[in-house]
Design a protein around this motif. Sequence first.
Motif, mmCIF file in Angstrom:
data_model
loop_
_atom_site.group_PDB
_atom_site.id
_atom_site.type_symbol
_atom_site.label_atom_id
_atom_site.label_comp_id
_atom_site.label_asym_id
_atom_site.label_seq_id
_atom_site.Cartn_x
_atom_site.Cartn_y
_atom_site.Cartn_z
ATOM 1 N N TRP A 281 0.839 -1.204 0.000
ATOM 2 C CA TRP A 281 0.000 0.000 0.000
ATOM 3 C C TRP A 281 0.877 1.258 0.000
ATOM 4 O O TRP A 281 0.618 2.202 -0.754
ATOM 5 N N ALA A 282 1.916 1.244 0.835
ATOM 6 C CA ALA A 282 2.829 2.390 0.883
ATOM 7 C C ALA A 282 3.526 2.577 -0.457
ATOM 8 O O ALA A 282 3.670 3.717 -0.943
ATOM 9 N N ALA A 283 3.963 1.479 -1.067
ATOM 10 C CA ALA A 283 4.635 1.577 -2.366
ATOM 11 C C ALA A 283 3.697 2.139 -3.428
ATOM 12 O O ALA A 283 4.110 2.943 -4.276
ATOM 13 N N LEU A 284 2.421 1.730 -3.400
ATOM 14 C CA LEU A 284 1.448 2.271 -4.351
ATOM 15 C C LEU A 284 1.195 3.756 -4.117
ATOM 16 O O LEU A 284 0.812 4.486 -5.041
ATOM 17 N N GLU A 285 1.409 4.208 -2.880
ATOM 18 C CA GLU A 285 1.259 5.625 -2.556
ATOM 19 C C GLU A 285 2.525 6.414 -2.863
ATOM 20 O O GLU A 285 2.591 7.613 -2.603
ATOM 21 N N GLY A 286 3.569 5.741 -3.378
ATOM 22 C CA GLY A 286 4.807 6.423 -3.732
ATOM 23 C C GLY A 286 5.777 6.581 -2.582
ATOM 24 O O GLY A 286 6.711 7.384 -2.657
ATOM 25 N N ARG A 287 5.571 5.818 -1.499
ATOM 26 C CA ARG A 287 6.467 5.890 -0.349
ATOM 27 C C ARG A 287 7.286 4.614 -0.216
ATOM 28 O O ARG A 287 6.827 3.543 -0.606
ATOM 29 N N GLU A 288 8.469 4.737 0.359
ATOM 30 C CA GLU A 288 9.320 3.575 0.624
ATOM 31 C C GLU A 288 9.348 3.265 2.118
ATOM 32 O O GLU A 288 10.274 2.628 2.612
ATOM 33 N N TYR A 289 8.325 3.689 2.817
ATOM 34 C CA TYR A 289 8.200 3.412 4.247
ATOM 35 C C TYR A 289 6.718 3.354 4.608
ATOM 36 O O TYR A 289 5.873 3.996 3.974
ATOM 37 N N VAL A 290 6.404 2.561 5.620
ATOM 38 C CA VAL A 290 5.021 2.387 6.075
ATOM 39 C C VAL A 290 4.734 3.355 7.206
ATOM 40 O O VAL A 290 5.581 3.582 8.079
ATOM 41 N N ILE A 291 3.550 3.943 7.204
ATOM 42 C CA ILE A 291 3.110 4.820 8.279
ATOM 43 C C ILE A 291 1.904 4.180 8.973
ATOM 44 O O ILE A 291 1.249 3.285 8.408
ATOM 45 N N PRO A 292 1.594 4.594 10.196
ATOM 46 C CA PRO A 292 0.452 3.990 10.911
ATOM 47 C C PRO A 292 -0.860 4.041 10.144
ATOM 48 O O PRO A 292 -1.680 3.114 10.242
ATOM 49 N N ASP A 293 -1.084 5.102 9.385
ATOM 50 C CA ASP A 293 -2.335 5.210 8.627
ATOM 51 C C ASP A 293 -2.499 4.077 7.623
ATOM 52 O O ASP A 293 -3.637 3.691 7.300
ATOM 53 N N ASP A 294 -1.399 3.543 7.101
ATOM 54 C CA ASP A 294 -1.486 2.417 6.176
ATOM 55 C C ASP A 294 -2.108 1.209 6.881
ATOM 56 O O ASP A 294 -2.960 0.507 6.318
ATOM 57 N N LEU A 295 -1.684 0.956 8.122
ATOM 58 C CA LEU A 295 -2.227 -0.161 8.880
ATOM 59 C C LEU A 295 -3.711 0.042 9.178
ATOM 60 O O LEU A 295 -4.515 -0.881 9.068
ATOM 61 N N VAL A 296 -4.073 1.263 9.552
ATOM 62 C CA VAL A 296 -5.476 1.558 9.885
ATOM 63 C C VAL A 296 -6.361 1.395 8.651
ATOM 64 O O VAL A 296 -7.471 0.838 8.725
ATOM 65 N N THR A 297 -5.874 1.858 7.492
ATOM 66 C CA THR A 297 -6.646 1.748 6.254
ATOM 67 C C THR A 297 -6.941 0.301 5.896
ATOM 68 O O THR A 297 -8.039 -0.031 5.433
ATOM 69 N N LEU A 298 -5.976 -0.574 6.144
ATOM 70 C CA LEU A 298 -6.102 -1.977 5.751
ATOM 71 C C LEU A 298 -6.658 -2.873 6.858
ATOM 72 O O LEU A 298 -6.876 -4.063 6.632
ATOM 73 N N LEU A 299 -6.897 -2.308 8.029
ATOM 74 C CA LEU A 299 -7.258 -3.128 9.181
ATOM 75 C C LEU A 299 -8.524 -3.944 8.942
ATOM 76 O O LEU A 299 -8.555 -5.161 9.203
#
Length: 343
Positions: A281-299
């Motif tokens: 998800w982070a890679a699709l957003e153009g980031r090379e690191y995961v943020i807490p919001d990524d986990l919440v979005t996919l929870l």
Amino acid sequence: MTDDQTTMTAPGGASTSRAATGVDAAVFAETTDALISSVSQVIDGKPDAVRAALVCLLAEGHLLIEDVPGVGKTMLARALGASIRATVRRIQFTPDLLPSDVTGVSVYDQSEGRFEFKPGAIFAHVVIADEINRSSPKTQSALLEAMEERQVTVDGTSRVLPDPFLVVATQNPLEMEGTYALPEAQRDRFMMRISMGYPDAANEALMLRQRDSGNPLEAIRPVISAERVAALIAWARSVHVSPAVEEYAVALSRATREHSDLRLGASPRATLQLVRAAKVWAALEGREYVIPDDLVTLLEPVFAHRLIAARGGAMARGRGGADLVTSVLDSVVRSVRVPVAAR
């Protein structure tokens, strides 16, 4: 060692380097955009469903699509398979389907005087398990080893499945006639569960016009090879997850296990798959690191199908099972402290 030479683990456990994969952030974005665009030619107005399928593919997970008949569950799976230059097989699950139809069977060859293994439909890069809950639990269990270990064992011999390997299963709601509930062990092997939902009026009208002139699925051409998918998977695996974000993922899982309104919380496998999905998800957003919001979005798509409500729980009174699970996950997100980046 420079950043573009960072070592990482490729699918199958082999160590490689970013430079060796031929993938960087720009190539990842360009290729995944092409995949999304290809699948979206067939699936109108469902960008979240298309993205979920792509996340499961690149996170080496499996996707369960649950919804009423006729909303495009199988079409989504077929469109994704048609967009990849790889082997794609569809299994129509029925009450009389046998486990050997899925995994394969050894047949005696009289001319050779020995048994020869005939691979089942599971031996493909993308396997579409259509209406998986219409088959018996015995046949459903034929997928357990394949989905977790990416191999099948027949007559005491283990055979490795193709790489990459993705199962996209569809199922109808359990209250419909002739369906069998998936056991907990089977549900836990699916990285995500999503629902397609009905299209809005504009997209439904567009579908009528498109289908009047032909099947748009026939116009799809592969935009990526199986080998290139493996390179994208390796790139996504290299996305950075800080210790604080890892601890946040564990805390979310533990909160479901300790919640009084749940009889069964998220498994350790669920925690692992949440982090893997968040990397993609982070890679699709153009980031090379995961943020807490990524986990919440996919929870919810990663956890909800694994949780079982406790009977008579305080939140359960007056609620359906699905509503309860959603409420529990909302309360978990509110109760677990979000890590704050150090300044």
